[in-house]
Design a protein around this motif. Structure first.
Motif, mmCIF file in Angstrom:
data_model
loop_
_atom_site.group_PDB
_atom_site.id
_atom_site.type_symbol
_atom_site.label_atom_id
_atom_site.label_comp_id
_atom_site.label_asym_id
_atom_site.label_seq_id
_atom_site.Cartn_x
_atom_site.Cartn_y
_atom_site.Cartn_z
ATOM 1 N N MET A 154 -66.312 -9.335 -1.347
ATOM 2 C CA MET A 154 -67.565 -8.400 -1.865
ATOM 3 C C MET A 154 -68.292 -8.076 -0.616
ATOM 4 N N VAL A 155 -68.653 -6.963 -0.564
ATOM 5 C CA VAL A 155 -69.614 -6.386 0.561
ATOM 6 C C VAL A 155 -71.020 -6.221 -0.140
ATOM 7 N N ARG A 156 -72.052 -6.475 0.415
ATOM 8 C CA ARG A 156 -73.488 -6.390 -0.182
ATOM 9 C C ARG A 156 -74.235 -6.250 0.990
ATOM 10 N N THR A 157 -75.660 -5.895 0.811
ATOM 11 C CA THR A 157 -76.522 -6.182 1.992
ATOM 12 C C THR A 157 -77.171 -7.496 1.893
ATOM 13 N N PHE A 158 -77.484 -8.084 2.973
ATOM 14 C CA PHE A 158 -78.206 -9.156 2.986
ATOM 15 C C PHE A 158 -79.463 -9.311 1.935
ATOM 16 N N THR A 159 -79.507 -10.389 1.468
ATOM 17 C CA THR A 159 -80.784 -10.611 0.538
ATOM 18 C C THR A 159 -82.024 -10.763 1.306
ATOM 19 N N GLU A 160 -83.319 -10.816 0.595
ATOM 20 C CA GLU A 160 -84.463 -11.073 1.531
ATOM 21 C C GLU A 160 -84.522 -12.358 2.098
ATOM 22 N N LYS A 161 -84.064 -13.310 1.327
ATOM 23 C CA LYS A 161 -84.155 -14.678 1.992
ATOM 24 C C LYS A 161 -83.203 -14.920 3.178
ATOM 25 N N GLU A 162 -82.013 -14.282 2.811
ATOM 26 C CA GLU A 162 -81.060 -14.350 3.800
ATOM 27 C C GLU A 162 -81.349 -13.650 5.172
ATOM 28 N N LYS A 163 -82.121 -12.533 5.022
ATOM 29 C CA LYS A 163 -82.873 -11.929 6.171
ATOM 30 C C LYS A 163 -83.871 -12.531 6.833
ATOM 31 N N ASN A 164 -84.697 -13.616 6.147
ATOM 32 C CA ASN A 164 -85.655 -14.269 6.523
ATOM 33 C C ASN A 164 -85.131 -15.369 7.447
ATOM 34 N N ILE A 165 -84.025 -15.897 6.881
ATOM 35 C CA ILE A 165 -83.678 -17.066 7.648
ATOM 36 C C ILE A 165 -82.861 -16.417 9.014
ATOM 37 N N LEU B 299 -82.325 -23.298 6.786
ATOM 38 C CA LEU B 299 -83.534 -23.233 5.744
ATOM 39 C C LEU B 299 -84.083 -24.394 5.526
ATOM 40 N N GLN B 300 -83.199 -25.737 5.611
ATOM 41 C CA GLN B 300 -83.727 -26.932 5.477
ATOM 42 C C GLN B 300 -84.545 -27.619 6.484
ATOM 43 N N LYS B 301 -84.400 -26.748 7.682
ATOM 44 C CA LYS B 301 -85.085 -27.258 8.860
ATOM 45 C C LYS B 301 -86.315 -26.410 9.188
ATOM 46 N N GLN B 302 -86.768 -25.630 8.590
ATOM 47 C CA GLN B 302 -87.961 -24.609 8.602
ATOM 48 C C GLN B 302 -89.089 -25.302 8.467
ATOM 49 N N GLY B 303 -89.068 -26.125 7.559
ATOM 50 C CA GLY B 303 -90.455 -26.871 7.391
ATOM 51 C C GLY B 303 -91.343 -25.916 6.839
ATOM 52 N N GLY C 217 -86.455 -6.344 9.273
ATOM 53 C CA GLY C 217 -85.066 -6.035 9.065
ATOM 54 C C GLY C 217 -84.466 -5.328 10.311
ATOM 55 N N LEU C 218 -85.233 -4.526 11.102
ATOM 56 C CA LEU C 218 -84.566 -4.001 12.221
ATOM 57 C C LEU C 218 -84.281 -4.970 13.353
ATOM 58 N N ILE C 219 -84.850 -6.286 13.414
ATOM 59 C CA ILE C 219 -84.376 -7.297 14.246
ATOM 60 C C ILE C 219 -82.996 -7.940 13.801
ATOM 61 N N ALA D 233 -73.397 -8.049 4.460
ATOM 62 C CA ALA D 233 -72.601 -9.103 4.472
ATOM 63 C C ALA D 233 -71.429 -8.874 3.538
ATOM 64 N N VAL D 234 -70.568 -9.806 4.013
ATOM 65 C CA VAL D 234 -69.442 -10.081 3.083
ATOM 66 C C VAL D 234 -69.178 -11.446 2.596
ATOM 67 N N GLN D 235 -69.145 -11.538 1.280
ATOM 68 C CA GLN D 235 -69.291 -12.686 0.447
ATOM 69 C C GLN D 235 -67.891 -13.095 -0.089
ATOM 70 N N ASN D 236 -67.404 -14.119 0.164
ATOM 71 C CA ASN D 236 -66.064 -14.612 -0.368
ATOM 72 C C ASN D 236 -66.150 -15.864 -1.221
ATOM 73 N N ILE D 237 -65.727 -15.790 -2.545
ATOM 74 C CA ILE D 237 -65.528 -16.770 -3.469
ATOM 75 C C ILE D 237 -64.637 -17.607 -3.404
ATOM 76 N N TYR D 238 -64.723 -19.070 -3.351
ATOM 77 C CA TYR D 238 -63.585 -19.996 -3.388
ATOM 78 C C TYR D 238 -63.896 -21.092 -4.269
ATOM 79 N N HIS D 239 -62.619 -21.416 -4.932
ATOM 80 C CA HIS D 239 -62.685 -22.365 -5.999
ATOM 81 C C HIS D 239 -62.272 -23.699 -5.410
ATOM 82 N N VAL D 240 -62.999 -24.682 -5.570
ATOM 83 C CA VAL D 240 -62.664 -25.907 -5.158
ATOM 84 C C VAL D 240 -61.576 -26.515 -5.957
#
Length: 263
Positions: A1-12, A19-23, A93-95, A104-111
């Motif tokens: 699936m092709v989509r735009t990056f989310t705001e959270k993803e763009k921030n990271i 994310l877990q290291k940003q503090g 966003g520009l950066i 972004a390309v999002q691929n879903i996998y089953h465990v």
């Protein structure tokens, strides 16, 4: 699936830090944001509400002038804030777009199965996730044991029972640590949880991971940059999978974090 990056993803992606290291420290961007807001609001206040107040005559304000100021103050504050927000979002966003593109390309996998093995280096254990094509994702998990300070003495006495004769460190199986924290601490005065994790994926997960159990789910998504083909994030979804963790927590004393419960 092709989509735009989310705001959270763009921030990271903009910070280029997992994310877990940003503090939670105040960044220079936050300080700059506040300063620009104050400057723009002060300038707008002076120009619009004071210099060009149509109800102010010869420096003497009447009721209409006060009402003009009162009505315009809050909208001006909101508009100034929104202008700076839009400016920061546009620059961020520009950066991001220059470096990773817009999509972004999002691929879903089953465990298919999950294996938990002892850590090889300084990590406590490794979660290996295999999908239906037998492709493996590895997550290195680092543990901490959180103990309420009033429970410190009791907890140390309990883990001391597992010290091997002549050993400087106390090594205890994960399941025994769980039993100690649960049976000796019914009010959750002590618990074991992940303090950090890392993957082979550039920026780890785009999710807030609260516990190592969040990795044990029936599905996961891999998120790539459409332009660079670079694997950027992994996210987990679906139902939780019950998994026995049979590893040894080494040097338990060094993993204890004491906290104070003010409730």
């Amino acid at each position: 699936m092709v989509r735009t990056f989310t705001e959270k993803e763009k921030n990271i992606l903009y910070k280029n830090i997992p994310l877990q290291k940003q503090g939670h420290n105040v960044s220079w961007e936050t300080v700059l944001f506040i300063i620009l807001n104050i400057i723009l609001f002060t300038f707008s206040l002076k120009v619009i509400l004071f210099d060009h107040n149509p109800f102010s005559a010869e420096g003497e304000d009447d009721l209409a002038s006060f009402f003009y100021f009162f009505v315009g103050f809050i909208p001006l504050c909101v508009i100034s804030f929104l202008v700076i927000v839009a400016l920061f979002i546009s620059i961020r966003g520009l950066i991001v777009y220059v470096k990773y593109g817009k999509y972004a390309v999002q691929n879903i996998y089953h465990v298919a199965r999950i294996e938990v093995i002892q850590g090889r280096n300084d990590e406590d254990f490794i979660i290996q996730i295999f999908n239906t094509k037998d492709v493996k994702i590895e997550i290195k998990v680092y543990l901490k044991i959180y103990v309420e300070s009033s429970f410190k003495t009791d907890f140390l006495e309990e883990i001391e029972k597992y010290r091997m004769s002549g050993s400087q460190n106390i090594d205890i199986s994960f399941q025994k640590v769980l039993r100690i924290t649960e049976s000796k601490s019914p009010s959750r005065m002590a618990y074991i949880n992940s303090s950090d994790f890392s993957t082979d994926i550039k920026l780890d997960s785009d999710q807030e991971i609260d516990s190592f159990h969040d990795f044990l789910k029936t599905k996961y998504d891999l998120i790539y940059s459409l332009r660079t083909k670079e694997l950027l994030f992994i996210s987990f979804s679906g139902e939780y999978i019950e998994k026995q963790i049979d590893i040894i927590v080494k040097d338990v004393e060094n993993k204890i974090v004491y906290y104070v419960d003010f409730e």
